[in-house]
Scaffold this motif. Structure first.
Motif, PDB file in Angstrom:
ATOM      1  N   THR A  94     -17.082  41.099  -5.063  1.00  0.00           N
ATOM      2  CA  THR A  94     -18.392  41.027  -5.714  1.00  0.00           C
ATOM      3  C   THR A  94     -18.746  42.355  -6.378  1.00  0.00           C
ATOM      4  O   THR A  94     -19.246  42.385  -7.509  1.00  0.00           O
ATOM      5  CB  THR A  94     -19.479  40.630  -4.703  1.00  0.00           C
ATOM      6  N   ALA A  95     -18.496  43.451  -5.695  1.00  0.00           N
ATOM      7  CA  ALA A  95     -18.793  44.762  -6.273  1.00  0.00           C
ATOM      8  C   ALA A  95     -17.936  45.035  -7.506  1.00  0.00           C
ATOM      9  O   ALA A  95     -18.420  45.578  -8.512  1.00  0.00           O
ATOM     10  CB  ALA A  95     -18.591  45.859  -5.227  1.00  0.00           C
ATOM     11  N   HIS A  96     -16.666  44.657  -7.454  1.00  0.00           N
ATOM     12  CA  HIS A  96     -15.804  44.844  -8.628  1.00  0.00           C
ATOM     13  C   HIS A  96     -16.281  43.987  -9.792  1.00  0.00           C
ATOM     14  O   HIS A  96     -16.269  44.435 -10.953  1.00  0.00           O
ATOM     15  CB  HIS A  96     -14.352  44.502  -8.279  1.00  0.00           C
ATOM     16  N   ALA A  97     -16.691  42.765  -9.518  1.00  0.00           N
ATOM     17  CA  ALA A  97     -17.192  41.902 -10.587  1.00  0.00           C
ATOM     18  C   ALA A  97     -18.454  42.480 -11.207  1.00  0.00           C
ATOM     19  O   ALA A  97     -18.642  42.444 -12.430  1.00  0.00           O
ATOM     20  CB  ALA A  97     -17.458  40.498 -10.042  1.00  0.00           C
ATOM     21  N   ALA A  98     -19.337  43.029 -10.376  1.00  0.00           N
ATOM     22  CA  ALA A  98     -20.564  43.638 -10.890  1.00  0.00           C
ATOM     23  C   ALA A  98     -20.254  44.859 -11.742  1.00  0.00           C
ATOM     24  O   ALA A  98     -20.883  45.078 -12.798  1.00  0.00           O
ATOM     25  CB  ALA A  98     -21.483  44.007  -9.735  1.00  0.00           C
ATOM     26  N   LEU A  99     -19.294  45.674 -11.311  1.00  0.00           N
ATOM     27  CA  LEU A  99     -18.931  46.859 -12.081  1.00  0.00           C
ATOM     28  C   LEU A  99     -18.308  46.467 -13.417  1.00  0.00           C
ATOM     29  O   LEU A  99     -18.618  47.068 -14.458  1.00  0.00           O
ATOM     30  CB  LEU A  99     -17.966  47.722 -11.275  1.00  0.00           C
ATOM     31  N   GLN A 100     -17.459  45.458 -13.422  1.00  0.00           N
ATOM     32  CA  GLN A 100     -16.876  44.997 -14.680  1.00  0.00           C
ATOM     33  C   GLN A 100     -17.969  44.460 -15.605  1.00  0.00           C
ATOM     34  O   GLN A 100     -17.972  44.738 -16.808  1.00  0.00           O
ATOM     35  CB  GLN A 100     -15.824  43.915 -14.417  1.00  0.00           C
ATOM     36  N   HIS A 101     -18.892  43.688 -15.061  1.00  0.00           N
ATOM     37  CA  HIS A 101     -20.022  43.170 -15.834  1.00  0.00           C
ATOM     38  C   HIS A 101     -20.802  44.338 -16.449  1.00  0.00           C
ATOM     39  O   HIS A 101     -21.134  44.327 -17.648  1.00  0.00           O
ATOM     40  CB  HIS A 101     -20.913  42.335 -14.908  1.00  0.00           C
ATOM     41  N   PRO A 119     -16.128  43.342 -26.866  1.00  0.00           N
ATOM     42  CA  PRO A 119     -16.188  42.090 -27.630  1.00  0.00           C
ATOM     43  C   PRO A 119     -16.111  40.887 -26.706  1.00  0.00           C
ATOM     44  O   PRO A 119     -15.466  40.947 -25.648  1.00  0.00           O
ATOM     45  CB  PRO A 119     -14.971  42.176 -28.557  1.00  0.00           C
ATOM     46  N   PRO A 120     -16.756  39.776 -27.072  1.00  0.00           N
ATOM     47  CA  PRO A 120     -16.772  38.595 -26.196  1.00  0.00           C
ATOM     48  C   PRO A 120     -15.398  38.112 -25.767  1.00  0.00           C
ATOM     49  O   PRO A 120     -15.261  37.543 -24.684  1.00  0.00           O
ATOM     50  CB  PRO A 120     -17.507  37.556 -27.051  1.00  0.00           C
ATOM     51  N   ASP A 137     -21.693  35.767 -19.026  1.00  0.00           N
ATOM     52  CA  ASP A 137     -22.485  36.101 -20.202  1.00  0.00           C
ATOM     53  C   ASP A 137     -22.793  37.595 -20.138  1.00  0.00           C
ATOM     54  O   ASP A 137     -23.792  38.004 -19.552  1.00  0.00           O
ATOM     55  CB  ASP A 137     -23.775  35.271 -20.241  1.00  0.00           C
ATOM     56  N   ALA A 138     -21.939  38.390 -20.738  1.00  0.00           N
ATOM     57  CA  ALA A 138     -22.101  39.839 -20.666  1.00  0.00           C
ATOM     58  C   ALA A 138     -23.125  40.359 -21.661  1.00  0.00           C
ATOM     59  O   ALA A 138     -23.345  41.574 -21.735  1.00  0.00           O
ATOM     60  CB  ALA A 138     -20.761  40.531 -20.890  1.00  0.00           C
ATOM     61  N   ALA A 139     -23.775  39.468 -22.402  1.00  0.00           N
ATOM     62  CA  ALA A 139     -24.885  39.913 -23.238  1.00  0.00           C
ATOM     63  C   ALA A 139     -26.062  40.335 -22.380  1.00  0.00           C
ATOM     64  O   ALA A 139     -26.921  41.100 -22.819  1.00  0.00           O
ATOM     65  CB  ALA A 139     -25.304  38.797 -24.198  1.00  0.00           C
ATOM     66  N   GLN A 140     -26.118  39.848 -21.145  1.00  0.00           N
ATOM     67  CA  GLN A 140     -27.168  40.202 -20.205  1.00  0.00           C
ATOM     68  C   GLN A 140     -26.645  41.256 -19.225  1.00  0.00           C
ATOM     69  O   GLN A 140     -25.485  41.213 -18.823  1.00  0.00           O
ATOM     70  CB  GLN A 140     -27.626  38.960 -19.426  1.00  0.00           C
ATOM     71  N   PRO A 141     -27.488  42.209 -18.838  1.00  0.00           N
ATOM     72  CA  PRO A 141     -27.030  43.227 -17.888  1.00  0.00           C
ATOM     73  C   PRO A 141     -26.806  42.642 -16.500  1.00  0.00           C
ATOM     74  O   PRO A 141     -27.375  41.604 -16.142  1.00  0.00           O
ATOM     75  CB  PRO A 141     -28.182  44.238 -17.883  1.00  0.00           C
ATOM     76  N   ALA A 142     -25.977  43.317 -15.729  1.00  0.00           N
ATOM     77  CA  ALA A 142     -25.737  42.899 -14.346  1.00  0.00           C
ATOM     78  C   ALA A 142     -26.982  43.199 -13.511  1.00  0.00           C
ATOM     79  O   ALA A 142     -27.525  44.298 -13.566  1.00  0.00           O
ATOM     80  CB  ALA A 142     -24.538  43.654 -13.776  1.00  0.00           C
ATOM     81  N   ASP A 143     -27.436  42.213 -12.768  1.00  0.00           N
ATOM     82  CA  ASP A 143     -28.601  42.365 -11.899  1.00  0.00           C
ATOM     83  C   ASP A 143     -28.117  42.491 -10.461  1.00  0.00           C
ATOM     84  O   ASP A 143     -27.657  41.510  -9.869  1.00  0.00           O
ATOM     85  CB  ASP A 143     -29.528  41.155 -12.041  1.00  0.00           C
TER      86      ASP A 143
END
Length: 219
Positions: free
Chosen positions: A55-62, A71-72, A80-86
C-alpha cells in the motif's frame, strides 16, 4: 527490451526474448544476507508487512506520477493519477500513519522523480529487479530511492546492496551520472531519509553477488 514481472512469483522476463531471469535482486540479497531464523520470522509476519508495504509503495508511485505529471500511458492500471494521492482516503487510509509523513517529506521539494516502479535487468549477471524511484538532484546528478516500511518498533537494516544493484542497472541502461542511493524509512508518524554514496552501494552489491555466485548460483 521490454521486461515484465509476474507479481505472484516476483519473477521477471524479457518479452522479446522469452528470457526468464532465474533470480531477482531481492532473491540474491535474501539468499546471502538473511539467516534461516530471520527468513522464518519474515514469512511468519508476512500478513502484517506485505499489505503495509504494498500500500505504501502504491501511494508513493501515485504521488510521483501525479506530482511530476507522468503521461497517462505510464499510470498504473486502474489509477486516476490526475488526482493526488490521499493518505487518509479509502485506498490508502488503512496505512495513513505511514503514508501521510511519506508524502509530506521535504525531499520532494528538492528533487525531480523521473521514473517510479522502474523494472530493470542485468543480462551479464542474469538478474532483474524494480527500482522504487529514479531521481534527479539539483546538482544535475541522479540517484535511486528505495522505500522501506517499519513497525513502530522496527529497526533499520543495511540496504546498500539493493541500492547498488539498482544503481548498476540504471547506469547500464541509461548511462546516467548516479551520485547516491537513498533509503526512505517510513514508520508510523515518521519518515526518515538515509543517504549512501553510489560507490558504497555498488561495492556492497558486488560483494553480495560474489558470495551468491560462489555459494548459490545453480549454473
Amino acid at each position: 527490451m521490454s521486461i515484465s514481472r509476474d507479481d505472484s512469483t516476483w519473477t521477471y522476463r524479457l518479452l522479446d526474448q522469452s528470457h526468464w531471469f532465474p533470480v531477482s535482486i531481492t532473491g540474491v540479497i535474501t539468499r546471502v544476507c538473511k539467516p534461516a531464523e530471520a527468513l522464518a520470522w519474515i514469512e511468519a509476519s508476512r500478513d502484517v508487512w506485505e499489505p503495509r508495504g504494498n500500500t505504501a509503495h502504491a501511494a508513493l508511485q501515485h504521488h510521483a506520477v501525479h506530482t511530476w505529471q507522468a503521461p497517462p500511458a505510464l499510470w498504473p492500471s486502474g489509477l486516476d493519477a490526475a488526482q493526488p494521492a490521499d493518505p487518509w482516503g479509502p485506498v490508502y487510509g488503512a496505512y495513513g500513519d505511514w503514508i501521510a509523513p511519506l508524502l509530506a517529506e521535504p525531499l520532494w521539494q528538492h528533487v525531480q522523480v523521473v521514473a517510479a516502479e522502474l523494472m530493470l535487468y542485468d543480462l551479464e549477471r542474469n538478474v532483474a529487479g524494480t527500482l522504487d524511484l529514479l531521481l534527479r538532484f539539483p546538482d544535475g546528478s541522479y540517484g535511486i530511492a528505495d522505500l522501506k516500511t517499519l513497525s513502530a518498533r522496527g529497526r533499520r537494516y543495511d540496504t546498500r546492496a539493493q541500492l547498488g544493484a539498482g544503481i548498476v542497472m540504471a547506469e547500464q541502461h541509461y548511462e546516467l551520472e548516479i551520485s547516491r542511493g537513498l533509503t526512505i524509512w517510513a514508520s508510523p508518524g515518521r519518515c526518515q531519509i538515509q543517504t549512501h554514496t553510489a560507490s558504497a552501494c555498488r561495492q556492497s552489491w558486488e560483494r553480495v553477488f560474489e558470495v551468491y555466485l560462489r555459494d548459490s548460483r545453480p549454473f
